[in-house]
Design a protein around this motif. Structure first.
Motif, short mmCIF file in Angstrom:
data_model
loop_
_atom_site.label_atom_id
_atom_site.label_comp_id
_atom_site.label_asym_id
_atom_site.label_seq_id
_atom_site.Cartn_x
_atom_site.Cartn_y
_atom_site.Cartn_z
N ASP A 23 12.81 111.10 -42.17
CA ASP A 23 11.48 110.98 -41.53
C ASP A 23 11.43 111.87 -40.19
OD1 ASP A 23 11.01 109.49 -43.70
OD2 ASP A 23 10.85 107.66 -42.60
N GLN A 30 6.84 119.04 -38.14
CA GLN A 30 5.35 119.01 -37.59
C GLN A 30 5.03 119.50 -36.26
OE1 GLN A 30 4.10 114.81 -38.68
NE2 GLN A 30 3.15 115.50 -40.57
N SER A 57 6.18 109.23 -50.54
CA SER A 57 5.04 109.21 -49.82
C SER A 57 4.71 109.72 -48.68
CB SER A 57 4.41 107.87 -49.92
OG SER A 57 5.41 106.79 -49.14
N PHE A 58 5.77 109.58 -47.68
CA PHE A 58 5.90 110.00 -46.57
C PHE A 58 5.81 111.69 -46.31
CE2 PHE A 58 8.06 111.24 -42.41
CZ PHE A 58 7.27 110.81 -41.54
N GLY A 60 4.97 113.72 -48.71
CA GLY A 60 3.82 113.92 -49.22
C GLY A 60 2.66 113.87 -48.29
N ARG A 61 2.69 112.74 -47.61
CA ARG A 61 1.61 112.63 -46.54
C ARG A 61 1.71 113.84 -45.49
NH1 ARG A 61 2.63 107.33 -47.15
NH2 ARG A 61 3.69 107.25 -45.09
N MET A 62 3.15 114.20 -45.17
CA MET A 62 3.48 115.06 -44.22
C MET A 62 2.85 116.50 -44.73
SD MET A 62 5.79 117.87 -43.99
CE MET A 62 6.91 117.83 -45.32
N SER A 64 0.22 117.11 -46.40
CA SER A 64 -1.23 117.13 -46.21
C SER A 64 -1.63 117.26 -44.82
CB SER A 64 -1.64 115.56 -46.93
OG SER A 64 -2.92 115.79 -47.04
N THR A 65 -0.69 116.49 -43.92
CA THR A 65 -0.94 116.37 -42.45
C THR A 65 -0.74 117.87 -41.76
OG1 THR A 65 -0.20 114.16 -42.20
CG2 THR A 65 -0.43 115.41 -40.42
N LEU A 90 4.07 113.14 -56.91
CA LEU A 90 3.17 113.07 -56.12
C LEU A 90 1.69 112.33 -56.56
CD1 LEU A 90 3.73 116.47 -54.15
CD2 LEU A 90 3.91 114.24 -53.19
N LEU A 95 -1.27 110.52 -54.53
CA LEU A 95 -1.22 111.37 -53.38
C LEU A 95 -1.83 112.76 -53.86
CD1 LEU A 95 2.30 111.25 -51.52
CD2 LEU A 95 -0.16 109.90 -50.89
N LEU A 97 -3.08 115.05 -52.24
CA LEU A 97 -2.93 116.13 -51.25
C LEU A 97 -4.36 117.07 -51.24
CD1 LEU A 97 0.70 117.28 -52.17
CD2 LEU A 97 -0.12 115.59 -50.33
#
Length: 129
Positions: A23, A30, A57-58, A60-62, A64-65, A90, A95, A97
């Motif tokens: 994490d 980022q 999920s973290f 995957g969200r990264m 997208s972010t 995913l 997610l 994305l």
């Protein structure tokens, strides 16, 4: 904690993730990437996840972010090298994305970015910029 290298190739930044990220590494990536997009004026970011075997999920969200952040900084993001198992995971995590573009490999990712940036410059020429 090792930083993920960010390479500049012309007006594109290439991020090659060479394994699974914790994490803290994701958060550092980022920040580093946002700084490099601004400092270099990059029009595209390619994230190569060929070596990534597991996503949660973290992460995957990264992805997208990063895509959203890059768009706000006027750069398009393409994720390349996604393994079928990663894509399945995913989807199973729910997610989608949204807004994140993908390509099978680096060569196709660069071609996709080239088409995007050339059409964007055509749009600007049409309005006199």
């Amino acid at each position: 904690m090792d930083r993920v290298p960010i390479l500049k190739i012309g007006d594109i930044l290439l991020v090659s993730i060479q394994g699974d990220l914790d994490d803290q590494s994701v958060l550092t990536l980022q920040e580093d990437l946002a700084d490099r997009v601004v400092e270099t004026g990059a029009v595209g970011v390619i994230i190569d996840i060929t070596a990534v075997e597991i996503v949660d999920s973290f992460v995957g969200r990264m992805l997208s972010t990063i895509a959203g952040m890059s768009r706000m900084l006027d750069a398009e993001t393409i994720v390349v090298g996604m393994r079928p198992a990663v894509a399945i995971t995913l989807v199973e995590l729910g997610l989608s994305l949204g807004g994140l573009r993908t390509a099978l490999d680096l060569e196709k990712g660069i071609a996709l970015l080239s088409r995007h940036t050339s059409s964007r410059s055509d749009d600007l020429s049409a309005v006199g910029l």
